[in-house]
Design a protein around this motif. Structure first.
Motif, PDB file in Angstrom:
ATOM      1  N   ILE A 269      -3.294 -63.239  68.573  1.00  0.00           N
ATOM      2  CA  ILE A 269      -4.637 -63.284  69.147  1.00  0.00           C
ATOM      3  C   ILE A 269      -5.009 -62.012  69.898  1.00  0.00           C
ATOM      4  O   ILE A 269      -6.109 -61.488  69.763  1.00  0.00           O
ATOM      5  CB  ILE A 269      -4.802 -64.536  70.050  1.00  0.00           C
ATOM      6  N   LYS A 270      -4.089 -61.447  70.699  1.00  0.00           N
ATOM      7  CA  LYS A 270      -4.394 -60.220  71.441  1.00  0.00           C
ATOM      8  C   LYS A 270      -4.578 -59.044  70.497  1.00  0.00           C
ATOM      9  O   LYS A 270      -5.492 -58.234  70.660  1.00  0.00           O
ATOM     10  CB  LYS A 270      -3.267 -59.917  72.436  1.00  0.00           C
ATOM     11  N   VAL A 271      -3.715 -58.970  69.508  1.00  0.00           N
ATOM     12  CA  VAL A 271      -3.811 -57.889  68.534  1.00  0.00           C
ATOM     13  C   VAL A 271      -5.104 -58.011  67.731  1.00  0.00           C
ATOM     14  O   VAL A 271      -5.793 -57.018  67.469  1.00  0.00           O
ATOM     15  CB  VAL A 271      -2.590 -57.905  67.592  1.00  0.00           C
ATOM     16  N   LEU A 272      -5.451 -59.231  67.372  1.00  0.00           N
ATOM     17  CA  LEU A 272      -6.643 -59.469  66.566  1.00  0.00           C
ATOM     18  C   LEU A 272      -7.894 -58.957  67.265  1.00  0.00           C
ATOM     19  O   LEU A 272      -8.728 -58.267  66.661  1.00  0.00           O
ATOM     20  CB  LEU A 272      -6.777 -60.964  66.275  1.00  0.00           C
ATOM     21  N   ARG A 273      -8.041 -59.250  68.538  1.00  0.00           N
ATOM     22  CA  ARG A 273      -9.240 -58.845  69.269  1.00  0.00           C
ATOM     23  C   ARG A 273      -9.314 -57.325  69.423  1.00  0.00           C
ATOM     24  O   ARG A 273     -10.404 -56.748  69.437  1.00  0.00           O
ATOM     25  CB  ARG A 273      -9.263 -59.537  70.631  1.00  0.00           C
ATOM     26  N   THR A 274      -8.162 -56.694  69.529  1.00  0.00           N
ATOM     27  CA  THR A 274      -8.154 -55.232  69.650  1.00  0.00           C
ATOM     28  C   THR A 274      -8.575 -54.557  68.355  1.00  0.00           C
ATOM     29  O   THR A 274      -9.403 -53.638  68.351  1.00  0.00           O
ATOM     30  CB  THR A 274      -6.756 -54.737  70.053  1.00  0.00           C
ATOM     31  N   ILE A 275      -8.034 -55.020  67.244  1.00  0.00           N
ATOM     32  CA  ILE A 275      -8.325 -54.346  65.971  1.00  0.00           C
ATOM     33  C   ILE A 275      -9.757 -54.562  65.522  1.00  0.00           C
ATOM     34  O   ILE A 275     -10.300 -53.737  64.778  1.00  0.00           O
ATOM     35  CB  ILE A 275      -7.353 -54.798  64.859  1.00  0.00           C
ATOM     36  N   LEU A 276     -10.391 -55.643  65.986  1.00  0.00           N
ATOM     37  CA  LEU A 276     -11.789 -55.859  65.612  1.00  0.00           C
ATOM     38  C   LEU A 276     -12.696 -54.764  66.180  1.00  0.00           C
ATOM     39  O   LEU A 276     -13.722 -54.417  65.588  1.00  0.00           O
ATOM     40  CB  LEU A 276     -12.261 -57.236  66.072  1.00  0.00           C
ATOM     41  N   ILE A 277     -12.315 -54.197  67.321  1.00  0.00           N
ATOM     42  CA  ILE A 277     -13.073 -53.082  67.900  1.00  0.00           C
ATOM     43  C   ILE A 277     -12.963 -51.855  66.999  1.00  0.00           C
ATOM     44  O   ILE A 277     -13.961 -51.200  66.673  1.00  0.00           O
ATOM     45  CB  ILE A 277     -12.549 -52.757  69.316  1.00  0.00           C
ATOM     46  N   PHE A 278     -11.729 -51.551  66.581  1.00  0.00           N
ATOM     47  CA  PHE A 278     -11.522 -50.380  65.726  1.00  0.00           C
ATOM     48  C   PHE A 278     -12.141 -50.586  64.339  1.00  0.00           C
ATOM     49  O   PHE A 278     -12.635 -49.640  63.725  1.00  0.00           O
ATOM     50  CB  PHE A 278     -10.030 -50.085  65.602  1.00  0.00           C
ATOM     51  N   ASN A 279     -12.125 -51.813  63.854  1.00  0.00           N
ATOM     52  CA  ASN A 279     -12.749 -52.094  62.573  1.00  0.00           C
ATOM     53  C   ASN A 279     -14.257 -51.845  62.640  1.00  0.00           C
ATOM     54  O   ASN A 279     -14.846 -51.266  61.718  1.00  0.00           O
ATOM     55  CB  ASN A 279     -12.472 -53.540  62.161  1.00  0.00           C
ATOM     56  N   GLY A 280     -14.865 -52.264  63.736  1.00  0.00           N
ATOM     57  CA  GLY A 280     -16.291 -52.015  63.912  1.00  0.00           C
ATOM     58  C   GLY A 280     -16.602 -50.527  63.945  1.00  0.00           C
ATOM     59  O   GLY A 280     -17.589 -50.068  63.360  1.00  0.00           O
ATOM     60  N   ALA A 281     -15.727 -49.761  64.608  1.00  0.00           N
ATOM     61  CA  ALA A 281     -15.921 -48.307  64.668  1.00  0.00           C
ATOM     62  C   ALA A 281     -15.827 -47.686  63.279  1.00  0.00           C
ATOM     63  O   ALA A 281     -16.595 -46.776  62.932  1.00  0.00           O
ATOM     64  CB  ALA A 281     -14.882 -47.683  65.601  1.00  0.00           C
ATOM     65  N   ALA A 282     -14.889 -48.176  62.459  1.00  0.00           N
ATOM     66  CA  ALA A 282     -14.724 -47.654  61.100  1.00  0.00           C
ATOM     67  C   ALA A 282     -15.967 -47.932  60.260  1.00  0.00           C
ATOM     68  O   ALA A 282     -16.449 -47.054  59.530  1.00  0.00           O
ATOM     69  CB  ALA A 282     -13.487 -48.268  60.446  1.00  0.00           C
ATOM     70  N   LEU A 283     -16.505 -49.131  60.365  1.00  0.00           N
ATOM     71  CA  LEU A 283     -17.686 -49.487  59.578  1.00  0.00           C
ATOM     72  C   LEU A 283     -18.893 -48.635  59.973  1.00  0.00           C
ATOM     73  O   LEU A 283     -19.669 -48.207  59.114  1.00  0.00           O
ATOM     74  CB  LEU A 283     -18.013 -50.973  59.752  1.00  0.00           C
ATOM     75  N   ILE A 284     -19.035 -48.373  61.250  1.00  0.00           N
ATOM     76  CA  ILE A 284     -20.149 -47.541  61.707  1.00  0.00           C
ATOM     77  C   ILE A 284     -19.963 -46.091  61.260  1.00  0.00           C
ATOM     78  O   ILE A 284     -20.924 -45.394  60.939  1.00  0.00           O
ATOM     79  CB  ILE A 284     -20.289 -47.645  63.236  1.00  0.00           C
ATOM     80  N   LEU A 285     -18.707 -45.623  61.194  1.00  0.00           N
ATOM     81  CA  LEU A 285     -18.427 -44.253  60.765  1.00  0.00           C
ATOM     82  C   LEU A 285     -18.918 -44.003  59.340  1.00  0.00           C
ATOM     83  O   LEU A 285     -19.366 -42.904  59.007  1.00  0.00           O
ATOM     84  CB  LEU A 285     -16.924 -43.987  60.858  1.00  0.00           C
ATOM     85  N   TYR A 286     -18.854 -45.031  58.498  1.00  0.00           N
ATOM     86  CA  TYR A 286     -19.349 -44.883  57.123  1.00  0.00           C
ATOM     87  C   TYR A 286     -20.826 -44.528  57.066  1.00  0.00           C
ATOM     88  O   TYR A 286     -21.294 -43.921  56.104  1.00  0.00           O
ATOM     89  CB  TYR A 286     -19.156 -46.198  56.351  1.00  0.00           C
ATOM     90  N   THR A 287     -21.579 -44.929  58.090  1.00  0.00           N
ATOM     91  CA  THR A 287     -23.036 -44.833  58.015  1.00  0.00           C
ATOM     92  C   THR A 287     -23.573 -43.429  58.258  1.00  0.00           C
ATOM     93  O   THR A 287     -24.734 -43.164  57.930  1.00  0.00           O
ATOM     94  CB  THR A 287     -23.697 -45.795  59.034  1.00  0.00           C
ATOM     95  N   PHE A 288     -22.782 -42.525  58.839  1.00  0.00           N
ATOM     96  CA  PHE A 288     -23.316 -41.189  59.131  1.00  0.00           C
ATOM     97  C   PHE A 288     -22.404 -40.056  58.660  1.00  0.00           C
ATOM     98  O   PHE A 288     -22.575 -38.911  59.073  1.00  0.00           O
ATOM     99  CB  PHE A 288     -23.613 -41.044  60.638  1.00  0.00           C
ATOM    100  N   THR A 289     -21.423 -40.355  57.796  1.00  0.00           N
ATOM    101  CA  THR A 289     -20.552 -39.310  57.271  1.00  0.00           C
ATOM    102  C   THR A 289     -20.572 -39.340  55.739  1.00  0.00           C
ATOM    103  O   THR A 289     -21.134 -40.246  55.129  1.00  0.00           O
ATOM    104  CB  THR A 289     -19.111 -39.493  57.764  1.00  0.00           C
ATOM    105  N   GLU A 290     -19.925 -38.335  55.136  1.00  0.00           N
ATOM    106  CA  GLU A 290     -19.804 -38.292  53.679  1.00  0.00           C
ATOM    107  C   GLU A 290     -18.323 -38.427  53.311  1.00  0.00           C
ATOM    108  O   GLU A 290     -17.580 -39.074  54.039  1.00  0.00           O
ATOM    109  CB  GLU A 290     -20.460 -37.024  53.141  1.00  0.00           C
ATOM    110  N   LEU A 291     -17.870 -37.807  52.213  1.00  0.00           N
ATOM    111  CA  LEU A 291     -16.526 -38.095  51.709  1.00  0.00           C
ATOM    112  C   LEU A 291     -15.422 -37.819  52.724  1.00  0.00           C
ATOM    113  O   LEU A 291     -14.475 -38.594  52.844  1.00  0.00           O
ATOM    114  CB  LEU A 291     -16.272 -37.283  50.434  1.00  0.00           C
TER     115      LEU A 291
END
Length: 398
Positions: free
Chosen positions: A72-94
């Motif tokens: 549970i603790k690990v899960l909540r932490t990685i969801l933050i980084f996952n959100g950051a990764a998804l947002i990174l796709y929106t303003f970068t290229e390859l």
């Protein structure tokens, strides 16, 4: 509802569905974006493969850490980084996509291990295969509409739609993940599992030393190479075929996976026995699927879509069958880490499906590349054969 369909598990399945929604869109957008930017198939394969190659690398450590600390603790932490990764796709290229794929790969290693090991540890033996199948079903469910949504976003030519989709998925996944409260029964390691299991290097050696783990891992690796080649290059291959459509192909494949895993979930063996005919049948279906996709370059879209359906059936049955079998035959003290290694082989295969098959497509053709995949599937039919069908579920640790 009880067992695999009780509320604590349904909550985990919903979280799984939301988490993997982004991939159903990215698997179409990234190859199309790469081709638009002039990238070769090799480059596109590397970008796509970076995700699961990273996941593969971190899975064994994820299994070890989760076994020690709970999910549970690990899960909540990685969801933050996952959100950051998804947002990174929106303003970068390859270049930015590679960074985002790597970050997302780390998150997926911990996310999927947390949920799968929680399901394995909490469910009784008779329900274990159903739980794994339903988890996998929800991981594939977004693939029914995601590819068509991705094509719609791409054809609209407005990047803001893609941004809205990624941000929305990131927020919803975070909200559901943080509000979810795993039962202690799901979060805690199973009795007998401690952090005194095999060391990581010692566990890796079990890929060769443990015959059950070795056999399952080779089958999963080879099959995943085929799955990876389909995921990475179908968006580019389908446009070369009359009436071919990548969205329809991926929708048919994902829909077949979902339907098959739900309808056939009780048919998947859950007793620790190796059934050669069952496994050989799965690999035969996979080989025919790859052959059909290859032949569609001259035979037309009908062969492409038949290949999608057959690919979905094979994908629906293979992973839960092998995973369930391993939960019976692996020693409990090391089970989480060793299952992490097995799943890592699946990740490696999907990654190699892009990295290895990309150069093949560059030098020959997509059709030839899928023919190579079909030959690999035929080889695995023979590898799946096992003369002995004796149950080994009680001899490994009990």
């Amino acid at each position: 509802m009880r067992g695999a369909l009780s509320w604590p598990f349904l909550r985990l399945y919903i979280l799984t569905l939301l988490y993997f929604s982004a991939n159903s869109i990215l698997n179409v957008i990234i190859p199309l974006k790469g081709a638009e930017l002039g990238a070769t198939n090799t480059t596109i394969g590397v970008v796509m493969g970076a995700y699961l190659f990273t996941t593969m690398f971190f899975r064994p450590w994820a299994g070890h850490i989760l076994q020690k600390h709970g999910p549970i603790k690990v899960l909540r932490t990685i969801l933050i980084f996952n959100g950051a990764a998804l947002i990174l796709y929106t303003f970068t290229e390859l270049e930015g996509f590679i960074v985002a794929r790597i970050l997302q790969g780390v998150c997926t290693a911990f996310f999927s291990m947390a949920l799968q090991l929680g399901i394995i540890d909490a469910l009784p033996d008779k329900d274990r295969s159903q739980g794994i199948s339903l988890y996998s079903l929800c991981a594939y469910l977004p693939g029914i509409v995601g590819p068509l949504l991705a094509l719609g976003i791409w054809q609209a030519g407005d990047s803001s739609y893609f941004t809205v989709a990624m941000v929305t998925i990131a927020i919803l996944t975070g909200v559901v993940g943080y509000s979810a409260n795993m039962d202690k029964k799901v979060a805690e390691p199973a009795p007998g599992q401690t952090d005194q299991g095999a060391t990581m290097l010692g566990s890796v050696s079990q890929l060769v030393k443990n015959p059950y783990l070795c056999k399952c891992s080779v089958l999963m690796l080879a099959a995943s190479i085929i799955f990876g080649a389909v995921t990475t290059f179908i968006p580019l291959y389908a446009v070369q075929i009359n009436y071919g459509n990548a969205g329809i192909f991926l929708m048919l494949q994902a829909g077949t996976v979902v339907l098959s895993r739900f309808v056939l979930r009780k048919k998947i063996p859950s007793d620790g026995k190796w059934r050669s005919s069952f496994m050989m049948g799965i690999m035969l279906i996979l080989a025919v699927a790859a052959l059909s996709v290859s032949f569609s370059s001259v035979g037309g879209a009908a062969f492409l879509y038949v290949g999608a359906i057959l690919m979905g059936i094979a994908q629906a049955l293979l992973y839960p069958t092998l995973t369930t079998y391993l939960t019976f035959v692996l020693p409990k003290t090391d089970r989480n880490v060793l299952i992490g290694l097995f799943i890592a082989m699946a990740d490696l295969g999907v990654s190699l499906g892009g990295v290895i098959m990309g150069p093949v497509a560059d030098h020959f053709s997509y059709s030839f590349m899928y023919m190579i995949c079909a030959i690999l599937g035929v080889m695995m039919i023979f590898f799946a054969y096992e003369r002995s069908k004796t149950s080994v579920g009680l001899q490994s640790d009990r």
